[in-house]
Design an enzyme around this catalytic site. Structure first.
Site, mmCIF file in Angstrom:
data_model
loop_
_atom_site.group_PDB
_atom_site.id
_atom_site.type_symbol
_atom_site.label_atom_id
_atom_site.label_comp_id
_atom_site.label_asym_id
_atom_site.label_seq_id
_atom_site.Cartn_x
_atom_site.Cartn_y
_atom_site.Cartn_z
ATOM 1 N N MET A 24 1.122 -1.135 -0.086
ATOM 2 C CA MET A 24 0.083 -0.177 0.134
ATOM 3 C C MET A 24 0.774 1.323 -0.515
ATOM 4 S SD MET A 24 -2.909 -1.584 3.306
ATOM 5 C CE MET A 24 -1.472 -2.100 3.950
ATOM 6 N N GLN A 79 7.465 -4.771 -3.905
ATOM 7 C CA GLN A 79 6.972 -4.557 -5.071
ATOM 8 C C GLN A 79 7.624 -3.219 -5.829
ATOM 9 O OE1 GLN A 79 2.997 -2.777 -5.880
ATOM 10 N NE2 GLN A 79 2.179 -5.121 -6.008
ATOM 11 N N CYS A 108 -2.646 -1.958 -9.738
ATOM 12 C CA CYS A 108 -2.739 -0.397 -9.733
ATOM 13 C C CYS A 108 -3.790 0.119 -10.415
ATOM 14 C CB CYS A 108 -1.361 -0.007 -9.094
ATOM 15 S SG CYS A 108 -1.934 2.358 -8.573
ATOM 16 N N LYS A 147 0.890 -9.067 -8.995
ATOM 17 C CA LYS A 147 -0.280 -8.982 -8.324
ATOM 18 C C LYS A 147 -0.786 -8.201 -9.236
ATOM 19 C CE LYS A 147 -2.773 -6.588 -4.511
ATOM 20 N NZ LYS A 147 -3.593 -6.096 -5.085
ATOM 21 N N HIS A 175 -6.202 -9.672 -7.369
ATOM 22 C CA HIS A 175 -7.621 -8.859 -6.858
ATOM 23 C C HIS A 175 -8.920 -9.059 -8.025
ATOM 24 C CE1 HIS A 175 -9.035 -4.727 -5.285
ATOM 25 N NE2 HIS A 175 -9.562 -5.890 -5.774
ATOM 26 N N GLU A 233 -7.224 -2.166 3.134
ATOM 27 C CA GLU A 233 -7.991 -1.980 3.684
ATOM 28 C C GLU A 233 -8.600 -2.681 4.890
ATOM 29 O OE1 GLU A 233 -11.652 0.503 2.124
ATOM 30 O OE2 GLU A 233 -10.112 1.688 0.863
#
Length: 475
Positions: A24, A79, A108, A147, A175, A233
């Site tokens: 993050m 990352q 992203c 990712k 994701h 989150e």
């Protein structure tokens, strides 16, 4: 020693990690990773780092990775965002001695990623991604992982994952949202996509999306068959999520501040973490929200945290027996709990139920309601206006549409003017660009240097010595 791959890498190097803290930006720094590890996280990622900046800037490397060695902060995956195979590998080579794997960010969805051409905005460029992963797999001494976000179609998502696996990816985090699903349009992540990928590849898979509590983690592993679950989150609002606890907010806030004193980080990171941790309590005690936004030191942050703790303890003392939490919350506001992001109104079928942020604002009358950022700006400057009709009108650059320079000879903005003036060796006094003048001076100086020296009178100086004039001046 050959590097481990696939399931062997996951089980031996990563210790069979099932509880994972997501990368993050400005939020998964060392202090937060250590807090999360104390409360059940088994694997952490660094914040997303920019590969090109990491290669060229020693301070950036020092601030983000080359800090003090911390044995507790392992296993760790670094990352990077990148769009060039050589740059990605150069950055990874500089980082590989400080981590257990290198991850390529292909997930992203933010506008900055679109402008920089990285993250989820590379997911259609399969040839480029193959070259990046293959080169990293060949050159690095640690495994390379990815990712990703999903495509709307499950079949295309599966082929995408298989392509990355074939190129050399040793672990895949999926994701379950598309790149369009972000902010108020996030919606629910698709575990069906994740399940299909898990069945189609022979490398470990982590799931990301819809994780708010430990029960969600267990259900996700059972429903999708993944090796681990990543939280972003959910972890920010409750770092004890992987322990299955929902402690009092001040308990984790105070512990985090103690870690920050040992492992300092920018105050903006600390403030952002406390805004997340205290989210529900700050809806009740809004004055302290403003104080937390304005505070300038770590001691000041700790003081606001202490005041909020005292106020919540007063709320507890006034609590009536049998009273239920307000606002539909599962717990009272002083307890760590998830924040459910409000989504678009039901009933819209456009784009699969997702509409643009602007359309939502218009429907809600958003033109009259200022965003949180604009409200903050107005607090700092009460006379500031956001009425577009009152803003001065600027003539636009003939090429890019940005405001042009008022005195530009080409009717361009500075960036476009500089490119054209350089290309044409021209001057633009309005922007202070003097390429033509400098070129003429340079040519004149070179011409003067190339002319043969005027012949000297006989006997004017020693052979091979200085001319008489210069010699007398030196005398």
């Amino acid at each position: 020693m050959p590097k481990l791959q696939g399931f062997e890498f996951w089980s031996r190097t990563l210790g069979g990690a099932r509880h994972v803290v997501a990368p993050m930006v400005d939020q998964s720094e060392l202090a937060w990773r250590l807090l999360s590890r104390r409360h059940g996280a088994q694997l952490c990622y660094t914040p997303m780092l920019h590969a090109q900046v990491f290669v060229r800037d020693a301070n950036y490397r020092k601030e983000n990775l080359y800090c003090e060695v911390c044995p507790e902060d392992r296993p760790l995956i670094v990352q990077f965002c990148a769009n060039d195979p050589e740059v990605f590998v150069q950055a990874a080579l500089l980082a590989q001695d400080y981590c257990d794997a290198i991850d390529l960010n292909l997930g992203c969805p933010q506008m900055i990623a679109k402008r920089g051409h990285y993250g989820a905005f590379l997911q259609e460029e399969w040839d480029l991604l193959q070259r990046m992963i293959l080169l990293a797999h060949e050159k690095l001494s640690v495994p390379v992982t990815c990712k990703i976000r999903v495509f709307p179609e499950i079949d295309k998502t599966v082929k995408y994952a298989q392509m990355l696996e074939k190129a050399g990816c040793q672990l895949l985090t999926v994701h379950g949202r598309t790149k369009e699903q972000k902010g108020p349009l996030s919606g629910t992540a698709s575990w069906e996509h994740i399940k299909a990928v898990r069945k189609a590849v022979a490398i470990p898979v982590f799931a990301n999306g819809n994780i708010q509590c430990l029960r969600d983690v267990e259900r996700c592993i059972q429903d999708t068959g993944v090796q681990g679950v990543m939280s972003a989150e959910g972890n920010l609002h409750n770092p004890a999520l992987f322990e299955g606890r929902s402690p009092a907010v001040w308990e984790l806030a105070e512990e985090y501040l103690d870690i920050v004193r040992q492992h300092p980080c920018p105050l903006s990171y600390v403030r952002a973490h406390l805004f997340k941790l205290w989210h529900h309590a700050l809806q009740v005690h809004q004055q302290l929200r403003e104080e937390l936004a304005k505070v300038k030191t770590l001691e000041g942050v700790a003081a606001v945290n202490q005041e909020l703790k005292l106020r919540c303890q007063e709320d507890i003392s006034r609590q009536k027996e049998g009273e239920e939490p307000s606002g539909g919350l599962p717990f009272f506001h002083w307890i760590c709990q998830p924040y459910l992001r409000p989504g678009p109104r039901e009933g819209s079928k456009e784009n699969g139920g997702a509409r643009s942020k602007r359309a939502l604002e218009e429907e809600e009358g958003g033109t009259d309601v200022l965003s949180k950022n604009k409200q903050k700006k107005q607090l700092r400057n009460p006379h500031k206006t956001f009425d577009a009709s009152l803003k001065p009108k600027y003539a636009k650059c003939d090429q890019c549409g940005n405001p042009k320079g008022n005195r530009c000879v080409f009717n361009l903005c500075r960036g476009c003017c500089k490119k054209r003036a350089f290309r044409e060796a021209a001057d633009c006094p309005g922007h202070g660009l003097l390429f033509k003048t400098k070129l003429e001076k340079s040519l004149a100086w070179k011409g003067a240097q190339s002319r043969p020296q005027e012949s000297q009178p006989a006997g004017s100086g020693e052979p091979g010595g200085l001319p008489e004039v210069v010699g007398s001046a030196l005398a």
